[in-house]
Design a protein around this motif. Structure first.
Motif, mmCIF file in Angstrom:
data_model
loop_
_atom_site.group_PDB
_atom_site.id
_atom_site.type_symbol
_atom_site.label_atom_id
_atom_site.label_comp_id
_atom_site.label_asym_id
_atom_site.label_seq_id
_atom_site.Cartn_x
_atom_site.Cartn_y
_atom_site.Cartn_z
ATOM 1 N N PRO A 168 0.823 -1.218 0.000
ATOM 2 C CA PRO A 168 0.000 0.000 0.000
ATOM 3 C C PRO A 168 0.858 1.268 0.000
ATOM 4 C CG PRO A 168 -0.874 -1.589 1.545
ATOM 5 C CD PRO A 168 0.438 -2.138 1.055
ATOM 6 N N PHE A 169 0.394 2.266 -0.722
ATOM 7 C CA PHE A 169 1.025 3.570 -0.909
ATOM 8 C C PHE A 169 2.283 3.513 -1.765
ATOM 9 C CE2 PHE A 169 -1.270 3.981 3.145
ATOM 10 C CZ PHE A 169 -2.226 4.882 2.721
ATOM 11 N N LEU A 170 2.591 2.374 -2.362
ATOM 12 C CA LEU A 170 3.689 2.282 -3.323
ATOM 13 C C LEU A 170 3.169 1.881 -4.704
ATOM 14 C CD1 LEU A 170 6.512 0.587 -1.236
ATOM 15 C CD2 LEU A 170 6.293 2.979 -1.854
ATOM 16 N N GLY A 171 1.877 2.054 -4.916
ATOM 17 C CA GLY A 171 1.269 1.707 -6.192
ATOM 18 C C GLY A 171 1.744 2.578 -7.339
ATOM 19 N N TRP A 172 2.260 3.763 -7.016
ATOM 20 C CA TRP A 172 2.790 4.660 -8.051
ATOM 21 C C TRP A 172 3.959 4.020 -8.787
ATOM 22 C CZ3 TRP A 172 7.867 5.633 -7.324
ATOM 23 C CH2 TRP A 172 8.362 5.448 -6.039
ATOM 24 N N LEU A 173 4.574 3.019 -8.157
ATOM 25 C CA LEU A 173 5.704 2.338 -8.786
ATOM 26 C C LEU A 173 5.272 1.603 -10.060
ATOM 27 C CD1 LEU A 173 8.706 1.849 -8.308
ATOM 28 C CD2 LEU A 173 8.099 -0.190 -7.034
ATOM 29 N N ASN A 174 3.992 1.261 -10.141
ATOM 30 C CA ASN A 174 3.498 0.579 -11.336
ATOM 31 C C ASN A 174 3.517 1.490 -12.553
ATOM 32 O OD1 ASN A 174 2.973 -1.970 -10.215
ATOM 33 N ND2 ASN A 174 1.144 -1.171 -9.247
ATOM 34 N N TRP A 175 3.499 2.807 -12.342
ATOM 35 C CA TRP A 175 3.623 3.733 -13.468
ATOM 36 C C TRP A 175 5.004 3.620 -14.109
ATOM 37 C CZ3 TRP A 175 -0.319 5.670 -15.832
ATOM 38 C CH2 TRP A 175 -1.478 5.957 -15.129
ATOM 39 N N LEU A 176 5.992 3.188 -13.351
ATOM 40 C CA LEU A 176 7.335 2.984 -13.903
ATOM 41 C C LEU A 176 7.504 1.593 -14.513
ATOM 42 C CD1 LEU A 176 9.443 4.563 -11.027
ATOM 43 C CD2 LEU A 176 8.815 5.608 -13.203
ATOM 44 N N THR A 177 6.794 0.623 -13.958
ATOM 45 C CA THR A 177 6.986 -0.742 -14.423
ATOM 46 C C THR A 177 6.264 -1.029 -15.738
ATOM 47 O OG1 THR A 177 5.176 -1.539 -13.034
ATOM 48 C CG2 THR A 177 7.396 -1.652 -12.115
ATOM 49 N N ILE A 178 5.179 -0.324 -16.009
ATOM 50 C CA ILE A 178 4.464 -0.569 -17.263
ATOM 51 C C ILE A 178 5.323 -0.211 -18.475
ATOM 52 C CG2 ILE A 178 2.480 0.146 -18.659
ATOM 53 C CD1 ILE A 178 0.808 0.079 -16.121
ATOM 54 N N PRO A 179 5.962 0.975 -18.526
ATOM 55 C CA PRO A 179 6.838 1.242 -19.689
ATOM 56 C C PRO A 179 8.027 0.286 -19.783
ATOM 57 C CG PRO A 179 6.324 3.278 -18.575
ATOM 58 C CD PRO A 179 5.810 2.168 -17.720
ATOM 59 N N MET A 180 8.562 -0.127 -18.629
ATOM 60 C CA MET A 180 9.655 -1.102 -18.658
ATOM 61 C C MET A 180 9.158 -2.437 -19.219
ATOM 62 S SD MET A 180 11.510 -0.232 -15.044
ATOM 63 C CE MET A 180 12.395 -1.756 -15.014
#
Length: 73
Positions: A23-35
């Motif tokens: 929780p509260f680290l979901g913003w990390l998925n914005w980086l993983t999708i382009p990768m």
């Protein structure tokens, strides 16, 4: 060679996705999708499809996580 590189990118995305489930680290998925898209492209250029499938599944999981979390959380 491209399949091995795609699998390496996929494993890196997998590790970051697992951290993004906290929780509260979901913003990390914005980086993983382009990768994951980069890994998907590498897997599409290779003769094997294992790396491509791994990255495709990870992109879908990250997108669902972002959808459920409202895009940020």
């Amino acid at each position: 060679m491209l399949n091995i590189l795609s699998l390496f990118v996929g494993l890196l995305v997998l590790l970051l996705t697992l951290v993004g489930f906290i929780p509260f680290l979901g913003w990390l998925n914005w980086l993983t999708i382009p990768m994951g898209i980069v890994g998907l492209a590498l897997g599409a250029l290779s003769s094997s499809n294992m790396g491509r499938n791994l990255n495709l599944i990870l992109i879908i999981v990250c997108a669902i996580r972002l959808f459920l979390g409202g895009g940020i959380i």
